[in-house]
Motif scaffolding. Structure first.
Motif, short mmCIF file in Angstrom:
data_model
loop_
_atom_site.label_atom_id
_atom_site.label_comp_id
_atom_site.label_asym_id
_atom_site.label_seq_id
_atom_site.Cartn_x
_atom_site.Cartn_y
_atom_site.Cartn_z
N LEU A 116 31.84 -29.99 3.34
CA LEU A 116 31.52 -28.57 3.43
C LEU A 116 31.62 -27.89 2.08
O LEU A 116 30.80 -27.04 1.72
N VAL A 117 32.63 -28.26 1.30
CA VAL A 117 32.78 -27.71 -0.04
C VAL A 117 31.58 -28.07 -0.91
O VAL A 117 31.05 -27.27 -1.67
N LEU A 118 31.11 -29.32 -0.74
CA LEU A 118 29.98 -29.80 -1.52
C LEU A 118 28.72 -28.99 -1.24
O LEU A 118 27.90 -28.76 -2.13
N MET A 119 28.57 -28.51 0.01
CA MET A 119 27.35 -27.81 0.38
C MET A 119 27.28 -26.40 -0.20
O MET A 119 26.20 -25.89 -0.45
N LEU A 120 28.40 -25.76 -0.42
CA LEU A 120 28.40 -24.33 -0.73
C LEU A 120 27.62 -23.93 -1.98
O LEU A 120 26.85 -22.98 -1.94
N PRO A 121 27.76 -24.63 -3.13
CA PRO A 121 27.11 -24.15 -4.33
C PRO A 121 25.60 -24.15 -4.29
O PRO A 121 24.95 -23.41 -5.03
N VAL A 122 24.99 -24.98 -3.41
CA VAL A 122 23.54 -25.10 -3.44
C VAL A 122 22.87 -24.40 -2.27
O VAL A 122 21.65 -24.40 -2.15
N LEU A 169 22.94 -26.88 4.52
CA LEU A 169 22.27 -25.84 3.73
C LEU A 169 21.87 -24.65 4.61
O LEU A 169 20.85 -24.01 4.38
N GLY A 170 22.68 -24.39 5.63
CA GLY A 170 22.43 -23.26 6.50
C GLY A 170 21.33 -23.49 7.52
O GLY A 170 20.97 -22.56 8.26
N ALA A 198 23.50 -36.07 0.85
CA ALA A 198 22.52 -36.04 -0.24
C ALA A 198 21.60 -34.83 -0.13
O ALA A 198 21.21 -34.24 -1.15
N VAL A 199 21.23 -34.44 1.08
CA VAL A 199 20.43 -33.22 1.27
C VAL A 199 21.20 -32.02 0.73
O VAL A 199 20.64 -31.16 0.03
N ALA A 200 22.49 -31.98 1.04
CA ALA A 200 23.32 -30.88 0.53
C ALA A 200 23.36 -30.88 -0.98
O ALA A 200 23.26 -29.82 -1.62
N ALA A 232 17.15 -39.69 -4.79
CA ALA A 232 17.87 -39.72 -6.07
C ALA A 232 19.33 -39.34 -5.87
O ALA A 232 20.23 -39.96 -6.45
N ALA A 233 19.58 -38.33 -5.04
CA ALA A 233 20.96 -37.92 -4.78
C ALA A 233 21.73 -39.00 -4.04
O ALA A 233 22.92 -39.23 -4.30
N MET A 234 21.08 -39.69 -3.11
CA MET A 234 21.74 -40.76 -2.37
C MET A 234 22.24 -41.86 -3.29
O MET A 234 23.29 -42.46 -3.07
N ARG A 235 21.47 -42.14 -4.35
CA ARG A 235 21.86 -43.19 -5.30
C ARG A 235 22.95 -42.72 -6.25
O ARG A 235 23.60 -43.55 -6.90
N THR A 236 23.15 -41.41 -6.33
CA THR A 236 24.10 -40.85 -7.29
C THR A 236 25.49 -40.60 -6.70
O THR A 236 26.50 -40.93 -7.32
#
Length: 404
Positions: free
Chosen positions: A11-17, A64-65, A317-319, A331-335
């Motif tokens: 949840l924290v990861l989702m907030l900035p984006v 992402l809401g 990764a979507v978040a 790309a996010a999934m690989r990172t």
């Protein structure tokens, strides 16, 4: 405790984006393409759908809401049926990612379509190494296991234990062929030999002619290169034929918790197998699995655990990407790191293969089982480098020459 920590971190990861969210159709749509009534229904099927729904519920049902929707369909182990469903999902119903896909032939068909449509595919049930080798895709992720992993874990252990001559019963489609070939390479490299093989149609009810061939071969080990009900039926009928009493051993190159449950410990005891997860490993796996059992009436197979982990990582990764655009999500999934209750030391390689710790286990004797579903004795953790196709031999165009 670990589940709540992972959920909070997500949840924290989702907030900035969240403010930059770009979600097509204002919904993230996940399609679980599986086997609801066929030979692998117990190890995938409804359990795979529940596992995906649990991943969604664990992060609150939105990303992402935007709401997350999970739908499912039965591919009937037919590539044309699976392709038609996937095409409708992509073109008409706005599905962003397809998960599970037991049956290697169906998975390979989906791989090509997902590449064409630029949609994410998350394979848990399929086993062919072609998904991350000759037919790899920037949008395809092979999550749970492949034939190389289970054959190297199990066949090498059986040969080391004295099973130096083999006869195979293999299912006659891409998965069975690949599993037999991979195991054969392990056996011969370990000093053993393969005396023969018989291939049977998918969902075979009568193994008598195949078992007679295995008996007459004189092989020490009858290797089962099949899955689901085919493995269960072959093992049950092998007992009726007296193969073990006659001095031969059975080696199931891929065997699932549900298969052992169907057979019973008396019939399955002593069988070696390789798995990517087990429900009874620690407090976190037990807590998750009890929730799963409350909804399904069984503990999860490694394929169910794989669907859960793959869907969870996809949503993470979507978040991170701030969008459901497949190129950015891939790309996010690989990172980002893979974090779920069943994954230890896991990461995604350039070819889309998830490398993870596997486990060599042995089915317990009835007297050693202390409670329901207490079926496996974990003998050894197998590091990823022992169970994944070496990149130096890869034919995947995504793998750079420097990596090779």
């Amino acid at each position: 405790m670990r589940l709540s920590i992972l959920c909070s971190a997500f949840l924290v990861l989702m907030l900035p984006v969240a403010a930059q969210a770009q979600i097509s159709g204002d919904v993230v749509k996940i399609g679980v393409l599986t086997d609801m009534a066929g030979v692998t229904a117990d190890i995938t099927g409804k359990g795979s759908l529940v596992a995906a729904e649990m991943a969604v519920r664990e992060i609150g049902g939105t990303v992402l809401g935007k709401p997350i929707e999970v739908i499912s369909a039965d591919h009937q182990h037919k590539a044309d049926v699976g392709s038609a469903i996937a095409r409708r999902w992509f073109d008409v119903e706005g599905v962003d990612t397809i998960a599970d896909v037991p049956n290697s032939g169906v998975a390979l068909a989906i791989q090509g379509l997902a590449r064409e449509k630029k949609r994410i595919a998350l394979y848990s049930g399929a086993g062919t190494t072609a998904l991350t080798n000759e037919q790899c895709s920037p949008f395809g992720f092979h999550w749970t296991y492949d034939t190389y992993a289970v054959s190297h874990g199990t066949a090498s252990a059986v040969v080391k234990a004295g099973g130096t001559s083999w006869f195979f019963l293999a299912s006659d489609y891409a998965f069975g062929h690949q599993l037999q070939n991979d195991a054969t390479q392990v056996i011969t490299a370990s000093g053993g030999k393969v005396l023969g093989a018989a291939r049977h149609p998918l969902n075979t009810s009568d193994f008598s002619s195949f078992l007679l061939s295995a008996q007459s071969s004189g092989a020490k080990v009858v290797g089962l290169a099949n899955a689901g009900n085919d493995t269960v039926n072959a093992m049950r009928q092998a007992g009726e034929f007296g193969l073990v009493q006659g001095g031969q051993s059975l080696a199931a190159l891929i065997l699932f918790l549900q298969d052992v449950h169907a057979l019973g410990l008396k019939a399955a005891q002593g069988t070696y197998l390789t798995t990517s997860s087990y429900w009874d490993m620690n407090d976190a796996t037990r807590a998750w699995s009890k929730q799963f059992m409350a909804r399904t009436g069984m503990m999860p197979s490694m394929l169910h655990a794989g669907v859960y982990g793959a869907v969870r990582h996809y949503l993470k990764a979507v978040a991170r990407a701030g969008t459901d655009d497949a190129e950015q999500v891939a790309a996010a999934m690989r990172t980002i790191p893979i974090e779920d209750v069943f994954s230890e030391n896991a990461r995604i390689r350039d070819d889309g293969r998830v490398t993870r710790t596997m486990y060599l286990v042995r089915v317990k004797k009835p007297s050693d089982s202390k409670y329901p579903w207490d079926y496996f004795e974990v003998l050894r953790s197998i590091p990823p480098e022992e169970t994944v196709w070496p990149l130096s031999a890869s034919k995947c165009p995504l793998v750079s020459s420097a990596t090779r």
